[in-house]
Design an enzyme around this catalytic site. Structure first.
Site, PDB file in Angstrom:
ATOM      1  N   GLU A   1       1.760  -6.786  10.170  1.00 25.55           N
ATOM      2  CA  GLU A   1       1.620  -5.498  10.529  1.00 25.55           C
ATOM      3  C   GLU A   1       2.718  -5.037  11.496  1.00 25.55           C
ATOM      4  OE1 GLU A   1      -0.804  -3.553   9.175  1.00 25.55           O
ATOM      5  OE2 GLU A   1      -2.107  -5.049   8.412  1.00 25.55           O
TER       6      GLU A   1
ATOM      7  N   HIS B   1       3.148  -4.317   6.493  1.00 30.02           N
ATOM      8  CA  HIS B   1       2.146  -3.390   6.268  1.00 30.02           C
ATOM      9  C   HIS B   1       2.182  -2.404   7.591  1.00 30.02           C
ATOM     10  CE1 HIS B   1      -0.197  -5.114   2.875  1.00 30.02           C
ATOM     11  NE2 HIS B   1       0.440  -6.043   3.191  1.00 30.02           N
TER      12      HIS B   1
ATOM     13  N   HIS C   1       0.918  -1.333   0.030  1.00 31.39           N
ATOM     14  CA  HIS C   1       0.126  -0.010  -0.048  1.00 31.39           C
ATOM     15  C   HIS C   1       0.851   1.242  -0.027  1.00 31.39           C
ATOM     16  CE1 HIS C   1      -3.166  -2.879   2.136  1.00 31.39           C
ATOM     17  NE2 HIS C   1      -3.260  -2.572   0.688  1.00 31.39           N
ATOM     18  N   GLY C   2       0.551   2.331  -0.899  1.00 37.41           N
ATOM     19  CA  GLY C   2       1.470   3.398  -1.082  1.00 37.41           C
ATOM     20  C   GLY C   2       1.678   4.208   0.054  1.00 37.41           C
TER      21      GLY C   2
ATOM     22  N   TYR D   1     -11.052  -9.359   9.699  1.00 42.18           N
ATOM     23  CA  TYR D   1     -12.010  -8.863   9.140  1.00 42.18           C
ATOM     24  C   TYR D   1     -11.887  -9.657   7.569  1.00 42.18           C
ATOM     25  CZ  TYR D   1      -8.795  -5.210   7.800  1.00 42.18           C
ATOM     26  OH  TYR D   1      -7.923  -4.447   7.351  1.00 42.18           O
TER      27      TYR D   1
ATOM     28  N   ASN E   1      -3.550  -5.270  -2.699  1.00 38.15           N
ATOM     29  CA  ASN E   1      -3.739  -6.409  -1.773  1.00 38.15           C
ATOM     30  C   ASN E   1      -5.236  -7.027  -2.116  1.00 38.15           C
ATOM     31  OD1 ASN E   1      -3.006  -8.218  -0.033  1.00 38.15           O
ATOM     32  ND2 ASN E   1      -3.812  -7.396   1.678  1.00 38.15           N
ATOM     33  N   ARG E   2      -5.777  -6.520  -2.937  1.00 38.40           N
ATOM     34  CA  ARG E   2      -7.443  -6.966  -3.436  1.00 38.40           C
ATOM     35  C   ARG E   2      -7.566  -7.537  -4.724  1.00 38.40           C
ATOM     36  NH1 ARG E   2      -6.733  -5.457   1.131  1.00 38.40           N
ATOM     37  NH2 ARG E   2      -8.115  -4.594   2.601  1.00 38.40           N
TER      38      ARG E   2
ATOM     39  N   GLU F   1       1.909   3.336   3.191  1.00 42.67           N
ATOM     40  CA  GLU F   1       2.445   2.318   4.321  1.00 42.67           C
ATOM     41  C   GLU F   1       4.114   2.060   4.009  1.00 42.67           C
ATOM     42  OE1 GLU F   1       0.061  -0.985   4.942  1.00 42.67           O
ATOM     43  OE2 GLU F   1      -1.668   0.138   4.831  1.00 42.67           O
TER      44      GLU F   1
END
Length: 498
Positions: free
Chosen positions: A309, A227, A126-127, A287, A187-188, A129
């Site tokens: 994370e 992440h 993710h840009g 989730y 990531n999706r 992060e």
């Protein structure tokens, strides 16, 4: 309170962020879970707290003290020049805007295929992060600086092929946003096992395609992506069949829990989490998300991947990076070394020729197969320590073989020698018959006479010769195995041949 005041408060009362409290895996909750968000691929829900954090961060230069994309590329090139004896740099593709996706490989034989496990780290999925890209360069430099004087650095370089992609999403980093230049959450964007919303190859992002092609070229044993926005080690499955939040284990749930715990327990304080027991979580229990990279790795590439994370703050001030590195350093190193220090490792041989066979290894009770490599027929099967495992090796055209092992804390070397489905003796008997049938008439009569006269003697001789040949070939296969083991050296101490 009058009617006008109530009407003014109504949008706040009905706010999705209040109706659906959001945790932070990479910072956001997946839109597919939210009944008000539809199926938009890049629509996200944020808490009020997260919005305030982002607004306050916009007042300062987020990237101050962080490497730019050009700085990162230069740092990688400088590293491979300084540590050229144990590293190389290569490209796996480009971003939407044409930024190269550079990888560093660290090994005592970089660029050469060996019968060793391979591990990869991916940062900046993710840009917004960027901590991962900074930590991964620090990791590479630590290994170079401490090899061969530190035992852990020596093990990683000599017994593992480590591949580091510091930035999967350089465009998102430049734009200071989560998605790539097309505003897609990478990531999706991988093919999903439950839903086909992003299974069209033509719509897949170039960064995603680069990762998928990369895993077709290199057989990774395990991996992790870094992440920010929480402090936890996340493992598959990431999604559920009914889209509901619940613990949804994959076939190797115990092994993944074991791997996640290696990271969490080695971390400065991850395992002390009050939110996640032991500092680890099943993705769907946190989730559900769909199109996740770690699920695709496990299903399609036999690669056991974690989503890590590593920082509560998605984009912390640069002066906090040294502390974050120290908190994660031991965990990052231990996770890499685990692919050589745990599980079962070995090769599959043919009893007929002594040559390696690119077969498969299965564990009874675990519905997941690990394939051996084509060049050396080596396999690296990660497993949690257990009292008993029933391990089976298979190969087309050969009889499968099963053995029972007890796996303790360390690794185990387990080789298999498989027998052909048809023995050499049977082949020879068929060839004698075939040849005799193709000769001339007089020869056929002579052979018929000899065959009828001494049938029992010939039959016994063929059986004896076949038996002797099988024993010799088995001996040669075992000698070949021992020779391979001596060449590898330093591997698991307990060697077993099945």
């Amino acid at each position: 309170m009058n009617l006008v005041s109530l009407l003014r408060l109504l949008p706040l009362i009905l706010s999705p962020s209040l109706l659906y409290p959001v945790e932070s895996r990479g910072g956001e909750k997946d839109p597919l879970l939210h009944p008000l968000s539809g199926l938009a691929h890049h629509t996200y829900v944020r808490t009020g707290k997260r919005l305030l954090e982002e607004q306050s961060q916009k007042r300062v230069d987020l990237a101050k003290g962080y490497m730019s994309n050009s700085d990162l590329e230069k740092a990688m090139k400088d590293f491979t020049q300084r540590c050229g004896n144990i590293s190389r740099m290569y490209r796996i593709g480009k971003s939407v805007k044409g930024v190269p996706l550079w990888v560093i490989e660290i090994s005592d034989n970089p660029g050469k295929e060996e019968a060793e496990p391979a591990f990869k780290y991916i940062g900046n999925v993710h840009g917004d992060e960027p901590v991962g890209r900074e930590l991964l360069m620090r990791l590479a430099n630590w290994i170079c600086d401490n090899y061969p004087k530190d035992p852990l650095a020596e093990l990683i370089v000599d017994k593992v092929h480590l591949h580091i992609l510091p930035s999967m999403n350089p465009d998102g980093f430049s734009l200071r946003k989560r998605g790539n230049a097309n505003d897609i959450d990478l990531n999706r964007d991988f093919p999903d096992q439950f839903f086909s919303v992003n299974n069209e190859m033509g719509r897949r992002q170039p960064e995603t395609r680069a990762i998928m092609n990369w895993l077709r070229d290199i057989r990774f044993t395990a991996s992790a992506s870094l992440h920010g926005g929480a402090l936890v080690a996340n493992y598959p499955w990431d999604g559920t069949e009914d889209r509901r939040r619940s613990y949804f284990p994959c076939p190797d749930d115990e092994t993944f829990r074991f791997m996640a715990s290696i990271y969490s327990r080695s971390h400065h304080n991850m395992s002390l989490s009050k939110e996640f027991e032991g500092g680890i979580t099943n993705g769907a229990a946190w989730y559900p998300i769909y199109g996740a990279m770690q699920d695709w790795n496990y299903i399609h590439a036999d690669c056991f991947e974690l989503t890590l994370e590593v920082s509560d703050n998605k984009w912390p001030p640069a002066n906090e990076l040294p502390t974050i590195w120290e908190h994660n350093r031991k965990s990052m190193l231990n996770l890499i070394s685990s692919v050589a220090k745990t599980g079962i490792h070995g090769k599959i041989f043919s009893s007929e020729t002594g040559r390696p066979l690119p077969g498969s290894v299965m564990i009874k009770g675990i519905n997941h197969t690990v394939k051996a490599g084509r060049a050396f027929a080596d396999y690296h099967r990660l497993l949690a320590p257990a009292e008993k495992y029933e391990v089976m090796a298979t190969m087309t055209g050969y009889k499968s073989k099963t053995t029972i092992i007890r796996l303790e804390a360390g690794p185990m070397a387990l080789d298999f020698i498989l027998d052909p489905e048809v023995s050499n003796g049977e082949h020879r008997l068929e060839s004698v018959c075939d040849c005799s049938c193709t000769t001339g008439g007089s020869g056929l009569e002579v052979m018929g006479f000899l065959w009828n006269s001494h049938l029992e003697v010939y039959f016994v001789l063929v059986i004896v010769l076949a038996f002797v040949c099988i024993l010799l070939l088995r001996k040669r296969a075992r000698l070949s195995f021992l020779r391979h083991s001596r060449q590898q050296g330093g591997g698991p101490k307990r060697a077993v041949v099945a």
